[in-house]
Scaffold this motif. Structure first.
Motif, PDB file in Angstrom:
ATOM      1  N   MET A   1      -1.263  -5.062   6.522  1.00 45.37           N
ATOM      2  CA  MET A   1      -0.952  -4.976   5.082  1.00 45.37           C
ATOM      3  C   MET A   1       0.414  -5.605   4.798  1.00 45.37           C
ATOM      4  O   MET A   1       1.342  -5.406   5.577  1.00 45.37           O
ATOM      5  CB  MET A   1      -0.936  -3.508   4.663  1.00 45.37           C
ATOM      6  CG  MET A   1      -0.979  -3.338   3.162  1.00 45.37           C
ATOM      7  SD  MET A   1      -0.840  -1.609   2.699  1.00 45.37           S
ATOM      8  CE  MET A   1      -2.390  -0.975   3.317  1.00 45.37           C
ATOM      9  N   ASP A   2       0.516  -6.381   3.739  1.00 47.26           N
ATOM     10  CA  ASP A   2       1.826  -6.989   3.526  1.00 47.26           C
ATOM     11  C   ASP A   2       2.808  -5.998   2.907  1.00 47.26           C
ATOM     12  O   ASP A   2       2.444  -4.956   2.396  1.00 47.26           O
ATOM     13  CB  ASP A   2       1.725  -8.340   2.778  1.00 47.26           C
ATOM     14  CG  ASP A   2       1.640  -8.205   1.276  1.00 47.26           C
ATOM     15  OD1 ASP A   2       2.342  -7.345   0.707  1.00 47.26           O
ATOM     16  OD2 ASP A   2       0.890  -8.977   0.668  1.00 47.26           O
ATOM     17  N   GLU A   3       4.053  -6.353   3.032  1.00 49.06           N
ATOM     18  CA  GLU A   3       5.125  -5.410   2.695  1.00 49.06           C
ATOM     19  C   GLU A   3       5.114  -4.955   1.240  1.00 49.06           C
ATOM     20  O   GLU A   3       5.425  -3.807   0.950  1.00 49.06           O
ATOM     21  CB  GLU A   3       6.474  -6.044   3.011  1.00 49.06           C
ATOM     22  CG  GLU A   3       6.710  -6.133   4.501  1.00 49.06           C
ATOM     23  CD  GLU A   3       8.182  -6.099   4.803  1.00 49.06           C
ATOM     24  OE1 GLU A   3       8.792  -5.052   4.547  1.00 49.06           O
ATOM     25  OE2 GLU A   3       8.716  -7.120   5.252  1.00 49.06           O
ATOM     26  N   ASN A   4       4.754  -5.872   0.355  1.00 53.10           N
ATOM     27  CA  ASN A   4       4.737  -5.480  -1.059  1.00 53.10           C
ATOM     28  C   ASN A   4       3.661  -4.448  -1.357  1.00 53.10           C
ATOM     29  O   ASN A   4       3.858  -3.570  -2.182  1.00 53.10           O
ATOM     30  CB  ASN A   4       4.558  -6.713  -1.947  1.00 53.10           C
ATOM     31  CG  ASN A   4       5.859  -7.484  -2.070  1.00 53.10           C
ATOM     32  OD1 ASN A   4       6.910  -6.895  -2.301  1.00 53.10           O
ATOM     33  ND2 ASN A   4       5.781  -8.790  -1.868  1.00 53.10           N
ATOM     34  N   ASN A   5       2.548  -4.577  -0.648  1.00 52.69           N
ATOM     35  CA  ASN A   5       1.502  -3.572  -0.812  1.00 52.69           C
ATOM     36  C   ASN A   5       1.950  -2.226  -0.275  1.00 52.69           C
ATOM     37  O   ASN A   5       1.651  -1.186  -0.850  1.00 52.69           O
ATOM     38  CB  ASN A   5       0.219  -4.015  -0.112  1.00 52.69           C
ATOM     39  CG  ASN A   5      -0.557  -5.004  -0.966  1.00 52.69           C
ATOM     40  OD1 ASN A   5      -0.322  -5.103  -2.171  1.00 52.69           O
ATOM     41  ND2 ASN A   5      -1.463  -5.726  -0.337  1.00 52.69           N
ATOM     42  N   LEU A   6       2.669  -2.267   0.839  1.00 53.85           N
ATOM     43  CA  LEU A   6       3.197  -1.031   1.417  1.00 53.85           C
ATOM     44  C   LEU A   6       4.142  -0.343   0.437  1.00 53.85           C
ATOM     45  O   LEU A   6       4.083   0.870   0.244  1.00 53.85           O
ATOM     46  CB  LEU A   6       3.978  -1.340   2.704  1.00 53.85           C
ATOM     47  CG  LEU A   6       3.191  -1.380   4.006  1.00 53.85           C
ATOM     48  CD1 LEU A   6       4.118  -1.720   5.148  1.00 53.85           C
ATOM     49  CD2 LEU A   6       2.478  -0.062   4.265  1.00 53.85           C
ATOM     50  N   LEU A   7       4.973  -1.144  -0.162  1.00 51.38           N
ATOM     51  CA  LEU A   7       5.937  -0.614  -1.124  1.00 51.38           C
ATOM     52  C   LEU A   7       5.206   0.032  -2.309  1.00 51.38           C
ATOM     53  O   LEU A   7       5.578   1.112  -2.771  1.00 51.38           O
ATOM     54  CB  LEU A   7       6.854  -1.741  -1.612  1.00 51.38           C
ATOM     55  CG  LEU A   7       7.919  -1.337  -2.623  1.00 51.38           C
ATOM     56  CD1 LEU A   7       8.917  -0.355  -2.008  1.00 51.38           C
ATOM     57  CD2 LEU A   7       8.664  -2.570  -3.156  1.00 51.38           C
ATOM     58  N   LYS A   8       4.169  -0.650  -2.756  1.00 51.89           N
ATOM     59  CA  LYS A   8       3.375  -0.137  -3.860  1.00 51.89           C
ATOM     60  C   LYS A   8       2.737   1.196  -3.480  1.00 51.89           C
ATOM     61  O   LYS A   8       2.739   2.149  -4.257  1.00 51.89           O
ATOM     62  CB  LYS A   8       2.262  -1.156  -4.187  1.00 51.89           C
ATOM     63  CG  LYS A   8       2.069  -1.399  -5.671  1.00 51.89           C
ATOM     64  CD  LYS A   8       1.205  -2.627  -5.840  1.00 51.89           C
ATOM     65  CE  LYS A   8       0.236  -2.469  -6.981  1.00 51.89           C
ATOM     66  NZ  LYS A   8      -0.707  -3.608  -7.032  1.00 51.89           N
ATOM     67  N   GLU A   9       2.223   1.235  -2.279  1.00 51.80           N
ATOM     68  CA  GLU A   9       1.581   2.447  -1.796  1.00 51.80           C
ATOM     69  C   GLU A   9       2.575   3.603  -1.697  1.00 51.80           C
ATOM     70  O   GLU A   9       2.272   4.740  -2.048  1.00 51.80           O
ATOM     71  CB  GLU A   9       0.987   2.187  -0.415  1.00 51.80           C
ATOM     72  CG  GLU A   9      -0.423   2.679  -0.273  1.00 51.80           C
ATOM     73  CD  GLU A   9      -1.015   2.299   1.061  1.00 51.80           C
ATOM     74  OE1 GLU A   9      -0.520   2.800   2.093  1.00 51.80           O
ATOM     75  OE2 GLU A   9      -1.954   1.483   1.073  1.00 51.80           O
ATOM     76  N   PHE A  10       3.760   3.281  -1.223  1.00 49.06           N
ATOM     77  CA  PHE A  10       4.831   4.278  -1.089  1.00 49.06           C
ATOM     78  C   PHE A  10       5.161   4.876  -2.459  1.00 49.06           C
ATOM     79  O   PHE A  10       5.185   6.102  -2.639  1.00 49.06           O
ATOM     80  CB  PHE A  10       6.062   3.604  -0.468  1.00 49.06           C
ATOM     81  CG  PHE A  10       7.317   4.435  -0.470  1.00 49.06           C
ATOM     82  CD1 PHE A  10       7.405   5.597   0.285  1.00 49.06           C
ATOM     83  CD2 PHE A  10       8.428   4.040  -1.213  1.00 49.06           C
ATOM     84  CE1 PHE A  10       8.579   6.363   0.295  1.00 49.06           C
ATOM     85  CE2 PHE A  10       9.597   4.793  -1.202  1.00 49.06           C
ATOM     86  CZ  PHE A  10       9.666   5.956  -0.448  1.00 49.06           C
ATOM     87  N   ASN A  11       5.364   4.006  -3.433  1.00 51.69           N
ATOM     88  CA  ASN A  11       5.707   4.475  -4.779  1.00 51.69           C
ATOM     89  C   ASN A  11       4.566   5.272  -5.417  1.00 51.69           C
ATOM     90  O   ASN A  11       4.813   6.269  -6.093  1.00 51.69           O
ATOM     91  CB  ASN A  11       6.094   3.294  -5.675  1.00 51.69           C
ATOM     92  CG  ASN A  11       7.480   2.784  -5.333  1.00 51.69           C
ATOM     93  OD1 ASN A  11       8.370   3.562  -4.988  1.00 51.69           O
ATOM     94  ND2 ASN A  11       7.664   1.469  -5.390  1.00 51.69           N
ATOM     95  N   THR A  12       3.340   4.821  -5.190  1.00 49.86           N
ATOM     96  CA  THR A  12       2.185   5.537  -5.734  1.00 49.86           C
ATOM     97  C   THR A  12       2.095   6.930  -5.136  1.00 49.86           C
ATOM     98  O   THR A  12       1.818   7.912  -5.829  1.00 49.86           O
ATOM     99  CB  THR A  12       0.882   4.758  -5.438  1.00 49.86           C
ATOM    100  OG1 THR A  12       1.036   3.441  -5.934  1.00 49.86           O
ATOM    101  CG2 THR A  12      -0.316   5.423  -6.096  1.00 49.86           C
ATOM    102  N   GLU A  13       2.362   7.000  -3.842  1.00 52.63           N
ATOM    103  CA  GLU A  13       2.259   8.293  -3.162  1.00 52.63           C
ATOM    104  C   GLU A  13       3.306   9.280  -3.680  1.00 52.63           C
ATOM    105  O   GLU A  13       3.017  10.460  -3.891  1.00 52.63           O
ATOM    106  CB  GLU A  13       2.394   8.087  -1.651  1.00 52.63           C
ATOM    107  CG  GLU A  13       1.669   9.158  -0.877  1.00 52.63           C
ATOM    108  CD  GLU A  13       1.488   8.825   0.603  1.00 52.63           C
ATOM    109  OE1 GLU A  13       1.378   7.624   0.944  1.00 52.63           O
ATOM    110  OE2 GLU A  13       1.477   9.765   1.407  1.00 52.63           O
ATOM    111  N   LEU A  14       4.513   8.785  -3.897  1.00 48.01           N
ATOM    112  CA  LEU A  14       5.579   9.635  -4.453  1.00 48.01           C
ATOM    113  C   LEU A  14       5.185  10.117  -5.846  1.00 48.01           C
ATOM    114  O   LEU A  14       5.339  11.283  -6.189  1.00 48.01           O
ATOM    115  CB  LEU A  14       6.894   8.862  -4.547  1.00 48.01           C
ATOM    116  CG  LEU A  14       7.600   8.486  -3.243  1.00 48.01           C
ATOM    117  CD1 LEU A  14       8.764   7.543  -3.542  1.00 48.01           C
ATOM    118  CD2 LEU A  14       8.099   9.714  -2.489  1.00 48.01           C
TER     119      LEU A  14
END
Ligand SMILES: [Zn+2]
Length: 169
Positions: free
Chosen positions: A1-14
Protein backbone atom coordinates in the motif's frame (compact mmCIF):
# COMPACT_ATOMS: atom_id res chain seq x y z
CA UNK A 1 0.00 0.00 0.00
CA UNK A 2 1.41 3.40 -0.79
CA UNK A 3 2.15 5.87 1.93
CA UNK A 4 -0.65 8.28 1.14
CA UNK A 5 -3.19 5.52 1.45
CA UNK A 6 -1.68 4.54 4.78
CA UNK A 7 -1.97 8.09 5.97
CA UNK A 8 -5.58 8.20 4.87
CA UNK A 9 -6.29 4.98 6.67
CA UNK A 10 -4.62 6.27 9.83
CA UNK A 11 -6.72 9.43 9.84
CA UNK A 12 -9.92 7.51 9.09
CA UNK A 13 -9.23 5.14 11.95
CA UNK A 14 -8.69 8.00 14.40
CA UNK A 15 -11.85 9.68 13.20
CA UNK A 16 -13.89 6.48 13.42
CA UNK A 17 -12.82 6.04 17.05
CA UNK A 18 -13.74 9.65 17.84
CA UNK A 19 -17.19 9.28 16.24
CA UNK A 20 -17.80 5.91 17.85
CA UNK A 21 -17.01 7.29 21.32
CA UNK A 22 -19.14 10.35 20.69
CA UNK A 23 -22.15 8.34 19.53
CA UNK A 24 -21.89 5.93 22.40
CA UNK A 25 -24.32 6.17 25.27
CA UNK A 26 -23.27 8.21 28.27
CA UNK A 27 -20.40 6.39 29.98
CA UNK A 28 -20.09 3.82 27.20
CA UNK A 29 -22.33 1.01 25.99
CA UNK A 30 -22.01 -2.53 24.73
CA UNK A 31 -21.14 -1.53 21.20
CA UNK A 32 -18.38 0.78 22.48
CA UNK A 33 -17.05 -1.96 24.77
CA UNK A 34 -16.89 -4.32 21.79
CA UNK A 35 -15.04 -1.64 19.87
CA UNK A 36 -12.56 -1.25 22.75
CA UNK A 37 -12.15 -4.99 22.73
CA UNK A 38 -11.07 -5.01 19.09
CA UNK A 39 -8.16 -2.77 20.16
CA UNK A 40 -7.40 -4.78 23.28
CA UNK A 41 -8.40 -1.86 25.50
CA UNK A 42 -10.03 -2.70 28.82
CA UNK A 43 -12.99 -0.48 29.67
CA UNK A 44 -12.95 1.39 32.97
CA UNK A 45 -14.20 -0.69 35.87
CA UNK A 46 -17.81 -0.23 36.94
CA UNK A 47 -16.52 1.26 40.18
CA UNK A 48 -14.52 3.93 38.33
CA UNK A 49 -17.38 4.66 35.94
CA UNK A 50 -19.82 5.13 38.80
CA UNK A 51 -17.31 7.35 40.51
CA UNK A 52 -16.87 9.51 37.40
CA UNK A 53 -20.61 9.68 36.69
CA UNK A 54 -21.10 11.09 40.17
CA UNK A 55 -18.14 13.44 40.01
CA UNK A 56 -18.20 17.08 38.95
CA UNK A 57 -16.89 16.12 35.51
CA UNK A 58 -20.35 15.96 33.99
CA UNK A 59 -20.95 14.41 30.63
CA UNK A 60 -24.16 14.41 28.61
CA UNK A 61 -23.27 11.63 26.22
CA UNK A 62 -20.45 9.51 24.90
CA UNK A 63 -17.77 7.28 26.31
CA UNK A 64 -15.27 8.58 28.84
CA UNK A 65 -12.35 10.50 27.31
CA UNK A 66 -9.74 8.23 28.92
CA UNK A 67 -11.09 5.25 26.97
CA UNK A 68 -10.92 7.14 23.69
CA UNK A 69 -7.33 8.10 24.55
CA UNK A 70 -6.45 4.44 25.06
CA UNK A 71 -7.83 3.62 21.60
CA UNK A 72 -5.88 6.52 20.04
CA UNK A 73 -2.73 5.14 21.68
CA UNK A 74 -3.37 1.71 20.19
CA UNK A 75 -4.00 3.16 16.72
CA UNK A 76 -0.80 5.20 16.91
CA UNK A 77 1.14 2.16 18.10
CA UNK A 78 -0.18 0.14 15.19
CA UNK A 79 0.91 2.68 12.56
CA UNK A 80 4.15 3.63 14.27
CA UNK A 81 5.74 0.25 13.58
CA UNK A 82 5.18 0.62 9.85
CA UNK A 83 8.09 3.07 9.78
CA UNK A 84 6.68 5.25 7.06
CA UNK A 85 8.09 8.81 7.01
CA UNK A 86 4.73 10.36 6.09
CA UNK A 87 3.03 8.48 8.89
CA UNK A 88 5.76 9.30 11.39
CA UNK A 89 5.32 12.96 10.64
CA UNK A 90 1.52 12.71 11.05
CA UNK A 91 1.97 10.82 14.31
CA UNK A 92 4.39 13.38 15.71
CA UNK A 93 1.94 16.15 14.82
CA UNK A 94 -0.96 14.38 16.52
CA UNK A 95 -1.72 16.37 19.66
CA UNK A 96 -3.22 13.83 22.05
CA UNK A 97 -4.06 16.30 24.82
CA UNK A 98 -5.80 18.67 22.41
CA UNK A 99 -7.71 15.88 20.70
CA UNK A 100 -8.95 14.44 24.00
CA UNK A 101 -9.92 17.90 25.16
CA UNK A 102 -11.78 18.55 21.92
CA UNK A 103 -13.70 15.35 22.56
CA UNK A 104 -14.49 16.37 26.14
CA UNK A 105 -15.92 19.68 24.87
CA UNK A 106 -18.30 17.69 22.67
CA UNK A 107 -19.66 15.41 25.40
CA UNK A 108 -20.03 18.12 28.04
CA UNK A 109 -23.62 18.95 28.89
CA UNK A 110 -25.02 22.18 27.54
CA UNK A 111 -25.26 24.37 30.57
CA UNK A 112 -28.15 26.74 30.66
CA UNK A 113 -28.22 29.34 33.39
CA UNK A 114 -30.04 27.06 35.84
CA UNK A 115 -27.45 24.36 35.39
CA UNK A 116 -24.62 26.76 36.02
CA UNK A 117 -26.03 27.58 39.45
CA UNK A 118 -26.77 23.96 40.20
CA UNK A 119 -23.29 22.84 39.20
CA UNK A 120 -21.67 25.70 41.04
CA UNK A 121 -23.45 24.72 44.24
CA UNK A 122 -22.47 21.06 44.11
CA UNK A 123 -19.01 21.99 42.87
CA UNK A 124 -18.40 24.34 45.77
CA UNK A 125 -19.61 21.76 48.23
CA UNK A 126 -17.32 19.09 46.84
CA UNK A 127 -14.49 21.55 46.54
CA UNK A 128 -14.66 22.57 50.17
CA UNK A 129 -14.86 18.94 51.22
CA UNK A 130 -11.72 18.39 49.19
CA UNK A 131 -10.05 21.38 50.78
CA UNK A 132 -10.69 20.08 54.25
CA UNK A 133 -9.08 16.82 53.31
CA UNK A 134 -6.14 18.24 51.45
CA UNK A 135 -5.66 21.49 53.30
CA UNK A 136 -5.13 24.26 50.77
CA UNK A 137 -3.89 22.35 47.78
CA UNK A 138 -5.85 20.66 45.08
CA UNK A 139 -4.22 18.80 42.26
CA UNK A 140 -6.14 19.18 39.06
CA UNK A 141 -5.66 17.79 35.60
CA UNK A 142 -4.06 20.40 33.37
CA UNK A 143 -5.95 19.12 30.37
CA UNK A 144 -9.54 18.70 31.54
CA UNK A 145 -9.56 20.24 35.01
CA UNK A 146 -10.64 17.11 36.87
CA UNK A 147 -9.51 17.05 40.49
CA UNK A 148 -7.03 14.36 41.36
CA UNK A 149 -8.05 12.43 44.40
CA UNK A 150 -5.15 11.46 46.59
CA UNK A 151 -7.01 8.56 48.15
CA UNK A 152 -7.29 6.91 44.73
CA UNK A 153 -3.81 5.97 43.70
CA UNK A 154 -3.34 6.56 40.01
CA UNK A 155 -0.78 8.20 37.76
CA UNK A 156 -3.03 9.53 35.03
CA UNK A 157 -6.20 11.57 35.19
CA UNK A 158 -9.06 9.13 35.67
CA UNK A 159 -11.32 11.18 33.44
CA UNK A 160 -9.20 12.01 30.41
CA UNK A 161 -6.03 9.98 30.96
CA UNK A 162 -3.64 12.94 30.92
CA UNK A 163 -0.39 12.70 32.86
CA UNK A 164 -0.29 16.44 33.35
CA UNK A 165 -1.36 17.72 36.71
CA UNK A 166 -1.01 21.10 38.29
CA UNK A 167 -1.36 22.18 41.86
CA UNK A 168 -3.84 24.90 42.62
CA UNK A 169 -3.42 26.79 45.86
ZN1 LIG B 1 -7.99 15.07 32.79
Amino acid sequence: MDENNLLKEFNTELDTAFQKAWHSEKGGDESWNNFLNTYGVTPLSKENKDFLLNSEMKIARGAFPIELRRVFEKIIGKYQVLESPILSSAISKFDMEAKVKEYYQKIKPFTGLGDIFKNAATGTQKYSQGLQKEKHKTMTCKNCGAPRLEEMQYDNCLFCGSKLFETKE
